[in-house]
Design a protein around this motif. Structure first.
Motif, PDB file in Angstrom:
ATOM      1  N   LEU A  11       8.294   2.429 -14.888  1.00 23.50           N
ATOM      2  CA  LEU A  11       7.498   1.258 -14.535  1.00 23.50           C
ATOM      3  C   LEU A  11       6.968   1.339 -13.105  1.00 23.50           C
ATOM      4  O   LEU A  11       5.808   1.008 -12.849  1.00 23.50           O
ATOM      5  CB  LEU A  11       8.324  -0.013 -14.732  1.00 23.50           C
ATOM      6  N   THR A  12       7.773   1.795 -12.159  1.00 24.16           N
ATOM      7  CA  THR A  12       7.298   1.903 -10.784  1.00 24.16           C
ATOM      8  C   THR A  12       6.127   2.866 -10.694  1.00 24.16           C
ATOM      9  O   THR A  12       5.084   2.556 -10.105  1.00 24.16           O
ATOM     10  CB  THR A  12       8.426   2.375  -9.852  1.00 24.16           C
ATOM     11  N   ALA A  15       2.926   1.446 -12.539  1.00 27.53           N
ATOM     12  CA  ALA A  15       2.335   0.303 -11.837  1.00 27.53           C
ATOM     13  C   ALA A  15       1.702   0.746 -10.518  1.00 27.53           C
ATOM     14  O   ALA A  15       0.621   0.272 -10.143  1.00 27.53           O
ATOM     15  CB  ALA A  15       3.392  -0.765 -11.590  1.00 27.53           C
ATOM     16  N   ARG A  18      -1.585   2.539 -11.240  1.00 26.26           N
ATOM     17  CA  ARG A  18      -2.645   1.580 -11.560  1.00 26.26           C
ATOM     18  C   ARG A  18      -3.224   0.959 -10.298  1.00 26.26           C
ATOM     19  O   ARG A  18      -4.445   0.825 -10.157  1.00 26.26           O
ATOM     20  CB  ARG A  18      -2.088   0.496 -12.478  1.00 26.26           C
ATOM     21  N   SER A  19      -2.353   0.593  -9.368  1.00 24.05           N
ATOM     22  CA  SER A  19      -2.805  -0.038  -8.128  1.00 24.05           C
ATOM     23  C   SER A  19      -3.618   0.924  -7.278  1.00 24.05           C
ATOM     24  O   SER A  19      -4.692   0.573  -6.761  1.00 24.05           O
ATOM     25  CB  SER A  19      -1.589  -0.543  -7.345  1.00 24.05           C
ATOM     26  N   ARG A  66       6.476 -11.132 -10.372  1.00 23.55           N
ATOM     27  CA  ARG A  66       5.674  -9.913 -10.553  1.00 23.55           C
ATOM     28  C   ARG A  66       5.613  -9.531 -12.031  1.00 23.55           C
ATOM     29  O   ARG A  66       4.558  -9.141 -12.547  1.00 23.55           O
ATOM     30  CB  ARG A  66       6.252  -8.769  -9.734  1.00 23.55           C
ATOM     31  N   LEU A  70       2.268  -9.439 -14.321  1.00 26.43           N
ATOM     32  CA  LEU A  70       1.846  -8.197 -14.958  1.00 26.43           C
ATOM     33  C   LEU A  70       1.659  -8.386 -16.459  1.00 26.43           C
ATOM     34  O   LEU A  70       0.664  -7.926 -17.045  1.00 26.43           O
ATOM     35  CB  LEU A  70       2.861  -7.089 -14.688  1.00 26.43           C
ATOM     36  N   LEU A 123       0.145   0.038 -19.477  1.00 25.66           N
ATOM     37  CA  LEU A 123      -0.167   0.585 -18.158  1.00 25.66           C
ATOM     38  C   LEU A 123      -0.720   2.001 -18.275  1.00 25.66           C
ATOM     39  O   LEU A 123      -1.688   2.373 -17.592  1.00 25.66           O
ATOM     40  CB  LEU A 123       1.080   0.575 -17.280  1.00 25.66           C
ATOM     41  N   LEU A 349       8.709  -3.201  -9.975  1.00 26.87           N
ATOM     42  CA  LEU A 349       7.390  -3.657  -9.532  1.00 26.87           C
ATOM     43  C   LEU A 349       7.378  -3.976  -8.050  1.00 26.87           C
ATOM     44  O   LEU A 349       6.371  -3.746  -7.366  1.00 26.87           O
ATOM     45  CB  LEU A 349       6.967  -4.888 -10.338  1.00 26.87           C
ATOM     46  N   ALA A 352       6.923  -0.711  -6.426  1.00 26.38           N
ATOM     47  CA  ALA A 352       5.535  -0.257  -6.544  1.00 26.38           C
ATOM     48  C   ALA A 352       4.636  -0.985  -5.543  1.00 26.38           C
ATOM     49  O   ALA A 352       3.748  -0.370  -4.923  1.00 26.38           O
ATOM     50  CB  ALA A 352       5.031  -0.476  -7.965  1.00 26.38           C
TER      51      ALA A 352
END
Length: 525
Positions: A11-12, A15, A18-19, A66, A70, A123, A349, A352
Motif C-alpha cells: 500500500l505504501t 500510494a 500514484r502521488s 487517509r 483514499l 491503485l 498511507l 506514503a
C-alpha cells in the motif's frame, strides 16, 4: 535513469507512486512477489461466496481519515463490519462459551466490498502501464553519490538473472527487518540505522488467519455476532469474527499458536480451525474447507528475527527510519515506519504522504511570482490555530475507539500520543504544500538547520501542555471512564509517562520539520 525507484508494491509503495506520478516524476515500482498488495491479500477464488481477506481487513474512518479519503477517491464501496449480536468467550473447552456484556466490538470498522485487495488493484490500475515490475527481488543498494544503484534478482525462463537499475532517489518500503536480513548496502548504513532496522517488529509476520465460507450467516439467527474470544491453553484460534460480505457468509479467526508451535500442525490446521468454529457456534460451523494463510511462512513478510520474537509488540520504529539518508537519496517507508497508526493501512498511507512531502518536486519560484514569505507563514499559523482546536475532538475519537474495542490499557496515554502524532503528521503535509518560495526565500545553514524552522514551529508553542490539560478535563467528566480511576485521575508516574511520550513526539516533529525545510532549500538568489 529514473527519478524515483520504489521497492515494494504494497500500500505504501502504490500510494506513493500514484502521488509522485501526478507530479510528473519518472518512477518505477519493483516487487518481489508475482502480485501487488503486500500484506493486503484477498481470496476471491470461490465462484460464489464471500470475498475473504487473508491479510489486512479493516479501517476506521473516524480515526483513519487517509484510508477513508483514499477509498472515496478510488470510488470503492465499503460496508460496516458485521457487529450486531452476542460476543462469546470460551475459557474452558469442556464447557459452553459464555456471553460477554459488550456491543460493537469492532468500534465502527469498515471493510471493502470485494475484499481489501480491491484497494491495491485500483491503485495499480491508475499507474502508467509497465511502471510496476513484478518478480524483482532486491539484493543490493549502492550509493553512487549523485544517484543510487539497485541490484535485483529476477527469474526468467527458470534461470535467475541480475538486473541493475539507477535512480536519483530510492524508497525502500519493505519491512525493515527484511531489509536488514536480505539487502546489502554499500556503503554500509550507520550502526544506529542498521540497528534501527532490526528492532522494529513486522506487523502480521507471526500471524496465521483461518477462514471458512458458509451458505448463510446462521449465527445471526442465534443472536450471535460471530465474534468470540478463546483463551484456554488448547485454543487453536484466539479470536474469531464474522467475515461475511455482500457475496456470502464466512467466519475468520487468528491462530492462537506461535509460528514454531503450529508448524507440526500445518496440515491439520484447517480441520482444527473447523472444530474450533463448531465449538463456538454449533455443528453448522463445521466447514468442509478452511483457508489458512500463515504469514510467518511468507518470505516477503516474515524475517528470522520476527519468527524468534518471544512476545511481539506493535511496531514502533526508531525516528531514524523516517529521516532522509545518503544526503536525501535514500528513504525508508512502509507501515512499520509510520509515526501514526503504525501497522495499520492508515500507517502505510501516512508513510506514503511523508515520503511524498520529501520527493515531490519543489516549485521553484522567482522574485515577484510568489506570495510574500510572511503571508505564507501567517497562513500556516492560522492553520495551526484551527488544528489545535480539533485536538480534543480527535483525542475523544481515539479514546472512544479503544474503549469500544475493549482496549483499556493506558488509554489516556495512547490516545494523547495518537492525537499529537496525527496533528504533527498533518502539519508536515500542510507545510510541504505551502508556498514558501522554495529555493529562493531561505537556505539551509551550514549546521543543517533551516532559518525558517523556528518560525514554523512557533505556532505549536504550549500544544503538548494544553492537550494534556484539556484531555484530563474531558476524562474527569467522561461517563465512559467512570470506572477507571487511573484514567480519570492519573498519578504522578502516569503523568510523567505521558509527558515523556509527548516530548519525544515533539522532538521528532521538530527534526522532521527541519529535514523537510532543508530538503527544499536551494542556493541563495
Amino acid at each position: 535513469m529514473i527519478d524515483v525507484a520504489i521497492v515494494g508494491a504494497g500500500l505504501t509503495g502504490l500510494a506513493l507512486a500514484r502521488s509522485l506520478q501526478a507530479q510528473g516524476l519518472r518512477l518505477a515500482v519493483f516487487e518481489a512477489r508475482d502480485r501487488v498488495g503486500g500484506r493486503i491479500f484477498s481470496d476471491t477464488s470461490a465462484e460464489a461466496g464471500a470475498r475473504v481477506d487473508l491479510g489486512a481487513s479493516w479501517y476506521w474512518p473516524d480515526t483513519e481519515p487517509r484510508m477513508a479519503a483514499l477509498v472515496e477517491s478510488l470510488g470503492l464501496k465499503s460496508f460496516g463490519q458485521p457487529d450486531q449480536g452476542h460476543v462469546l468467550s470460551l475459557v474452558d473447552p469442556a464447557r459452553a462459551p459464555d456471553v460477554l456484556d459488550v456491543q460493537g466490538i469492532h468500534g465502527g470498522a469498515r471493510r471493502l466490498s470485494g475484499g481489501m485487495g480491491q484497494l491495491a488493484q485500483s491503485l495499480h490500475e491508475r499507474l502508467l502501464e509497465g511502471s510496476v515490475k513484478l518478480g524483482h527481488r532486491l539484493v543490493a543498494v549502492h550509493d553512487a553519490q549523485d544517484h543510487v544503484e539497485l541490484h535485483f534478482a529476477r527469474m526468467d525462463g527458470g534461470v535467475q538473472h541480475l538486473e541493475r537499475v539507477t535512480a536519483r532517489r530510492v524508497v525502500l518500503t519493505l519491512p525493515p527487518r527484511l531489509l536488514a536480513q536480505l539487502v546489502r548496502f554499500q556503503p554500509a548504513l550507520s550502526p544506529s540505522t542498521a540497528h534501527a532496522l532490526t528492532t522494529v517488529p513486522t506487523w502480521m509476520a507471526r500471524e496465521a488467519k483461518a477462514v471458512a465460507r458458509f451458505e448463510r450467516p446462521f449465527w445471526h439467527a442465534q443472536g450471535q455476532s460471530g465474534h468470540a474470544f478463546v483463551s484456554h491453553p488448547q485454543a487453536v484460534l484466539r479470536e474469531v469474527w464474522d467475515a461475511s460480505d455482500e457475496q456470502g457468509a464466512a467466519l475468520a479467526g487468528f491462530c492462537a499458536m506461535a509460528p514454531d508451535t503450529r508448524r507440526p500442525f500445518e496440515r491439520s490446521l484447517p480441520l482444527l480451525a473447523s472444530s474450533q468454529f463448531a465449538q463456538l457456534f454449533g455443528p453448522e460451523a463445521h466447514a468442509d474447507s478452511v483457508l489458512v494463510k500463515d504469514w510467518s511462512l511468507d518470505t516477503g513478510t516474515c524475517s528470522e528475527l520476527d519468527r524468534s520474537d518471544a512476545e511481539p509488540m506493535p511496531p514502533q520504529a526508531d525516528p531514524l527510519l523516517r529521516r532522509p539518508h545518503w544526503s536525501g537519496r535514500l528513504f525508508f517507508g512502509g507501515t512499520e515506519t509510520a509515526r501514526h497508526a503504525a501497522g495499520h493501512m492508515e500507517g502505510a498511507l501516512e508513510s506514503a504522504a511523508r515520503l511524498a512531502d520529501f520527493l515531490r518536486p519543489a516549485k521553484l519560484t522567482h522574485h515577484g511570482t510568489t506570495r510574500p514569505l510572511e503571508e505564507s507563514l501567517a497562513s500556516f499559523e492560522l492553520w495551526v490555530t484551527l488544528e489545535r482546536q480539533d485536538a480534543v475532538p480527535r483525542y475523544r475519537q481515539h479514546l472512544n475507539q479503544m474503549l469500544a474495542r475493549q482496549d483499556r490499557d493506558r488509554v489516556t496515554q495512547r490516545a494523547m500520543l495518537a492525537t499529537a502524532e496525527q496533528t504533527y503528521t498533518r502539519a508536515l503535509e500542510q507545510l510541504a504544500a505551502l508556498d514558501l518560495g522554495w529555493g529562493v526565500n531561505h537556505t539551509a545553514a551550514p549546521t543543517g538547520r533551516s532559518e525558517l524552522t523556528p518560525q514554523v514551529l512557533a505556532p505549536f508553542s504550549g500544544f503538548s501542555k494544553s492537550l494534556v490539560n484539556d484531555a484530563l478535563a474531558f476524562n474527569a467528566s467522561s461517563c465512559a471512564l467512570s470506572n477507571f480511576d487511573a484514567e480519570r485521575r492519573p498519578d504522578a508516574d502516569y503523568l510523567q509517562a505521558i509527558t515523556v511520550d509527548l516530548a519525544a513526539a515533539w522532538r521528532e516533529f521538530a527534526w522532521a520539520t527541519n529535514d523537510l525545510l532543508c530538503s527544499r532549500s536551494g542556493p541563495s538568489p
